[in-house]
Design an enzyme around this catalytic site. Structure first.
Site, PDB file in Angstrom:
ATOM      1  N   ASP A  65      33.992  43.293  42.590  1.00 38.48           N
ATOM      2  CA  ASP A  65      34.617  43.897  41.401  1.00 38.48           C
ATOM      3  C   ASP A  65      33.455  43.425  40.222  1.00 38.48           C
ATOM      4  O   ASP A  65      34.199  42.971  39.197  1.00 38.48           O
ATOM      5  CB  ASP A  65      36.218  43.564  40.997  1.00 38.48           C
ATOM      6  CG  ASP A  65      36.527  44.222  39.528  1.00 38.48           C
ATOM      7  OD1 ASP A  65      36.005  45.072  39.108  1.00 38.48           O
ATOM      8  OD2 ASP A  65      37.601  43.705  39.099  1.00 38.48           O
ATOM      9  N   ASN A 107      43.631  35.700  35.618  1.00 38.71           N
ATOM     10  CA  ASN A 107      44.914  36.448  36.070  1.00 38.71           C
ATOM     11  C   ASN A 107      44.865  36.409  37.664  1.00 38.71           C
ATOM     12  O   ASN A 107      45.987  36.457  38.246  1.00 38.71           O
ATOM     13  CB  ASN A 107      44.813  37.887  35.331  1.00 38.71           C
ATOM     14  CG  ASN A 107      45.931  38.701  35.976  1.00 38.71           C
ATOM     15  OD1 ASN A 107      47.175  38.515  35.851  1.00 38.71           O
ATOM     16  ND2 ASN A 107      45.586  39.498  37.172  1.00 38.71           N
ATOM     17  N   HIS A 108      43.709  36.349  38.315  1.00 38.05           N
ATOM     18  CA  HIS A 108      43.633  36.464  39.537  1.00 38.05           C
ATOM     19  C   HIS A 108      42.426  35.792  40.092  1.00 38.05           C
ATOM     20  O   HIS A 108      41.571  35.418  39.346  1.00 38.05           O
ATOM     21  CB  HIS A 108      43.492  37.731  40.030  1.00 38.05           C
ATOM     22  CG  HIS A 108      42.538  38.735  39.265  1.00 38.05           C
ATOM     23  ND1 HIS A 108      42.754  39.294  38.328  1.00 38.05           N
ATOM     24  CD2 HIS A 108      41.251  38.736  39.400  1.00 38.05           C
ATOM     25  CE1 HIS A 108      41.829  39.822  37.793  1.00 38.05           C
ATOM     26  NE2 HIS A 108      40.488  39.404  38.317  1.00 38.05           N
ATOM     27  N   GLN A 173      42.291  40.947  44.870  1.00 39.41           N
ATOM     28  CA  GLN A 173      42.081  40.085  43.777  1.00 39.41           C
ATOM     29  C   GLN A 173      43.813  39.652  43.744  1.00 39.41           C
ATOM     30  O   GLN A 173      44.642  40.119  42.647  1.00 39.41           O
ATOM     31  CB  GLN A 173      41.632  40.585  42.581  1.00 39.41           C
ATOM     32  CG  GLN A 173      40.300  41.207  42.655  1.00 39.41           C
ATOM     33  CD  GLN A 173      39.816  42.175  41.522  1.00 39.41           C
ATOM     34  OE1 GLN A 173      40.701  43.007  41.223  1.00 39.41           O
ATOM     35  NE2 GLN A 173      38.937  41.850  40.616  1.00 39.41           N
ATOM     36  N   ASP A 175      47.116  37.710  42.550  1.00 41.22           N
ATOM     37  CA  ASP A 175      47.158  37.297  40.969  1.00 41.22           C
ATOM     38  C   ASP A 175      47.782  35.810  41.146  1.00 41.22           C
ATOM     39  O   ASP A 175      48.571  35.497  42.142  1.00 41.22           O
ATOM     40  CB  ASP A 175      48.376  37.984  40.531  1.00 41.22           C
ATOM     41  CG  ASP A 175      48.216  39.252  39.591  1.00 41.22           C
ATOM     42  OD1 ASP A 175      47.328  39.807  40.115  1.00 41.22           O
ATOM     43  OD2 ASP A 175      48.709  39.372  38.467  1.00 41.22           O
ATOM     44  N   ASP A 205      40.172  37.722  29.895  1.00 44.46           N
ATOM     45  CA  ASP A 205      40.229  39.172  30.900  1.00 44.46           C
ATOM     46  C   ASP A 205      41.782  39.319  30.852  1.00 44.46           C
ATOM     47  O   ASP A 205      42.718  38.311  31.297  1.00 44.46           O
ATOM     48  CB  ASP A 205      39.709  38.884  32.332  1.00 44.46           C
ATOM     49  CG  ASP A 205      39.643  39.927  33.226  1.00 44.46           C
ATOM     50  OD1 ASP A 205      38.839  41.126  32.445  1.00 44.46           O
ATOM     51  OD2 ASP A 205      40.150  40.113  34.050  1.00 44.46           O
ATOM     52  N   LEU A 210      47.839  38.373  32.558  1.00 46.49           N
ATOM     53  CA  LEU A 210      47.803  36.971  32.890  1.00 46.49           C
ATOM     54  C   LEU A 210      49.216  36.299  32.508  1.00 46.49           C
ATOM     55  O   LEU A 210      49.670  35.468  33.272  1.00 46.49           O
ATOM     56  CB  LEU A 210      46.542  36.483  32.117  1.00 46.49           C
ATOM     57  CG  LEU A 210      46.543  34.989  32.031  1.00 46.49           C
ATOM     58  CD1 LEU A 210      46.263  34.289  33.118  1.00 46.49           C
ATOM     59  CD2 LEU A 210      45.426  34.576  30.827  1.00 46.49           C
ATOM     60  N   GLU A 212      51.827  37.921  32.397  1.00 39.12           N
ATOM     61  CA  GLU A 212      53.129  38.340  33.073  1.00 39.12           C
ATOM     62  C   GLU A 212      53.676  37.810  34.204  1.00 39.12           C
ATOM     63  O   GLU A 212      53.065  37.213  35.166  1.00 39.12           O
ATOM     64  CB  GLU A 212      52.504  39.923  33.783  1.00 39.12           C
ATOM     65  CG  GLU A 212      53.465  40.467  34.587  1.00 39.12           C
ATOM     66  CD  GLU A 212      52.656  41.720  35.204  1.00 39.12           C
ATOM     67  OE1 GLU A 212      52.798  42.971  34.716  1.00 39.12           O
ATOM     68  OE2 GLU A 212      51.895  41.380  36.054  1.00 39.12           O
ATOM     69  N   GLU A 248      41.285  40.664  25.860  1.00 38.49           N
ATOM     70  CA  GLU A 248      41.572  42.125  26.248  1.00 38.49           C
ATOM     71  C   GLU A 248      42.872  42.277  26.474  1.00 38.49           C
ATOM     72  O   GLU A 248      43.632  41.953  27.214  1.00 38.49           O
ATOM     73  CB  GLU A 248      40.893  42.230  27.656  1.00 38.49           C
ATOM     74  CG  GLU A 248      40.817  43.584  27.916  1.00 38.49           C
ATOM     75  CD  GLU A 248      40.545  43.948  29.722  1.00 38.49           C
ATOM     76  OE1 GLU A 248      39.952  45.097  29.833  1.00 38.49           O
ATOM     77  OE2 GLU A 248      40.793  42.900  30.195  1.00 38.49           O
ATOM     78  N   ASP A 316      33.814  48.862  31.130  1.00 37.29           N
ATOM     79  CA  ASP A 316      34.556  49.741  31.794  1.00 37.29           C
ATOM     80  C   ASP A 316      34.518  50.926  31.514  1.00 37.29           C
ATOM     81  O   ASP A 316      33.922  51.334  30.697  1.00 37.29           O
ATOM     82  CB  ASP A 316      36.064  48.926  31.527  1.00 37.29           C
ATOM     83  CG  ASP A 316      36.324  47.536  32.294  1.00 37.29           C
ATOM     84  OD1 ASP A 316      35.848  47.368  33.484  1.00 37.29           O
ATOM     85  OD2 ASP A 316      37.001  46.742  31.663  1.00 37.29           O
TER      86      ASP A 316
END
Ligand code: GLC
Length: 556
Positions: A65, A107-108, A173, A175, A205, A210, A212, A248, A316
């Protein structure tokens, strides 16, 4: 405003430039950009007026990614150089007064990260609880797969673990479980490490994901995830008072506001203005200022020392997910009718100039908006020379092609074997024979020269970065007129979204007979009678005007 404040809050009038080391400049000829190459190009960025470089992920990665899948948060990808070369680059940037921030992707991790390898190996692993596991994928789990073309679920069964794990993005990826204090502590250490080496902050990112914790079993009992973001910010500020978190957060304005924290702004220092960006494209498509003006009027004021970050394009897809279906279709119809230009049903995998049919007036208009609208402007590498996309590349890679330095082989990006480049160079109309840095540097009328002028004026006008903003009412629906005021100074900016010239009548409160409006992007002085003035704009024209009082000396 004290002068020292303007230096302390450096991000308020920064010019941020995002780049990926691997596609910027290759110094050792192996086909992949590197830190030595980037160090050689810092002078170019400085001369352009860039004050802060945002590095996309440069950490060890299987690169599934584009580096947002990390296997070691403390390392440098060996293709890009060594830790020593990274620090040398920071030193070169510092010498030019350029700050450096980097992507913080926590986040991951990559599924190949040793933490995940350990976690999946046994329920007893000390890392098991660093990720989010379930015996059965919950029916009430978080909604919304981010990459719907490749993933159907947020949960993936892992044979080895005998359980499902949560992955917001690709299944490779997993989390991280930020509800786990050990994970939180480790993320702090990651921040501390890079700050110590000299970074001035991070682009964080996927912030909402993140934070959540819906995926956690005991979500209701967890502390407020924003308390974690506050802790992170407090720690960052203790370690380095000038460091920033640029987040972000692609959410509606009221939701995004929560990520700035309280009225003093104790969470993210800056949030990208995704809503304003999407409305800008709607305005461009309609050739009417309305949608953008509405966003600017709607946008809540950020906390005192915080700021919005504005942008036109990034690495992106150009996401249009916050427009209504009909509005999105209008933008698709105007700028990306062909299905191969679209991605995930919500965005366009294009750069700006081809979307605007290469119309130089219109492209200039957009960057004039970027530098005059309220918020810190963020550029994506190649925008300053009007690079285009390569639609034959897969997905988002269409806009991640090598920087075009010259019309030499490999666009002057690398002396390596063209077959072995990290990404192929754009071909055709936007290829290096037409679009490259060297020719832009030689041409006083190039887009790069325009960008330099905008940056110089933006840095000279504290009103734009610090001031109070107002969208001005008038009759011409194709024109956005706004003013910025600070400490008795006033700058007025006008932008014509339509392809025909127009005359706009404005009332400027506080501007008196005898005051003059001095053009900042060209020559021209307009007398103001009694606060009223009529101003002409060319097709897709833009003007920035400074109010100059009688007897006041204006230095251009
Ligand atoms: C962010 C990045 C994107 C990446 C994703 C997963 O949205 O901008 O490029 O794929 O996070 O890390």
């Amino acid at each position: 405003m004290k002068l020292s404040h303007t230096a302390d809050l450096w991000w308020k009038n920064a010019v941020v430039y995002c780049l990926d080391v691997e596609t910027f400049f290759d110094a050792n000829g192996d086909g992949c950009g590197d830190f030595r190459g980037l160090a050689q190009r810092v002078g170019y960025l400085d001369e352009m007026g860039v004050t802060c470089i945002w590095l996309m992920p440069f950490y060890p990665t299987p690169d599934r990614d584009d580096g947002y899948d990390i296997t070691d948060f403390y390392g440098v990808d060996s293709r890009l150089g060594t830790g020593g070369e990274f620090v040398e680059f920071l030193q070169v940037a510092r010498d030019r007064g350029i700050r450096v921030i980097a992507d913080l992707v926590v986040n991951h991790t990559s599924s190949r990260h040793p933490w995940f390898q350990s976690a999946r190996s046994s329920p007893e692993s000390p890392h098991r609880d660093w990720y989010v596991w379930r015996d059965k994928p919950p029916a009430d789990g978080p909604e919304g797969v981010v990459f719907p073309d490749q993933e159907k679920s947020l949960w993936e069964y892992d044979e080895q673990a005998g359980q499902y794990y949560l992955h917001r993005f690709y299944k490779h990826q997993p989390d991280l479980n930020v509800a786990n204090p050990a994970v939180r502590d480790e993320i702090m250490r990651v921040l501390g490490y890079w700050l110590h080496l000299g970074l001035s902050g991070f682009r964080v990112d996927a912030v909402p994901f993140l934070l959540e914790t819906d995926g956690a079993l005991d979500a209701e009992d967890l502390p407020d995830p924003h308390a974690y973001l506050r802790d992170l910010r407090a720690y960052l500020s203790r370690r380095n008072g000038e460091a920033v978190l640029l987040g972000e957060v692609n959410l509606p304005y009221p939701d995004t506001m929560r990520f700035f924290g309280d009225e003093d702004g104790d969470e993210l220092t800056m949030c990208f203005d995704f809503i304003g960006m999407q409305r800008l494209y709607l305005s461009l498509a309609r050739q009417q200022a309305g949608p953008l003006a509405e966003a600017l009027r709607e946008r809540p004021e950020q906390p005192k020392d915080a700021h919005w970050a504005t942008f036109v394009r990034n690495h992106d897809e150009l996401t249009l997910d916050k427009l209504s279906e009909q509005e999105r279709q209008e933008v698709f119809d105007a700028f990306g009718r062909e299905p191969r230009m679209q991605l995930y049903g919500r965005g366009l995998r294009r750069r700006l100039p081809p979307m605007l049919d290469g119309d130089p007036d219109r492209i200039r208009l957009v960057y004039s908006l970027l530098f005059s609208l309220p918020g810190t402007p963020v550029l994506f590498y190649g925008e300053e020379i009007g690079m285009g996309e390569e639609l034959s590349f897969e997905g988002r890679n269409a806009v991640r092609t090598p920087m075009q330095w010259s019309d030499d082989d490999n666009a002057g990006f690398s002396t390596g074997d063209p077959e072995k480049l990290v990404a192929p160079v754009v071909q055709g109309e936007y290829g290096p024979s037409k679009v490259n840095v060297a020719s832009h540097l030689r041409d006083p009328h190039s887009l790069l020269s325009w960008m330099k002028l905008l940056i110089r004026r933006y840095r000279q006008c504290p009103e734009l970065a610090w001031g109070r903003y107002e969208v001005l009412p008038h009759e011409a629906e194709q024109v956005l007129a706004h003013r910025a005021d600070q400490d008795g100074g006033t700058v007025v900016a006008l932008h014509n979204f339509a392809g025909e010239p127009v005359e706009v009548a404005l009332r400027l409160d506080g501007v008196e007979s005898g005051d003059r409006l001095v053009d900042l992007l060209g020559d021209g002085v307009t007398p103001v009678g009694d606060g009223r003035v009529s101003l002409r704009l060319d097709r897709y024209g833009c003007r920035w005007l400074r109010v100059v009082k009688p007897g006041e000396v204006f230095l251009p």
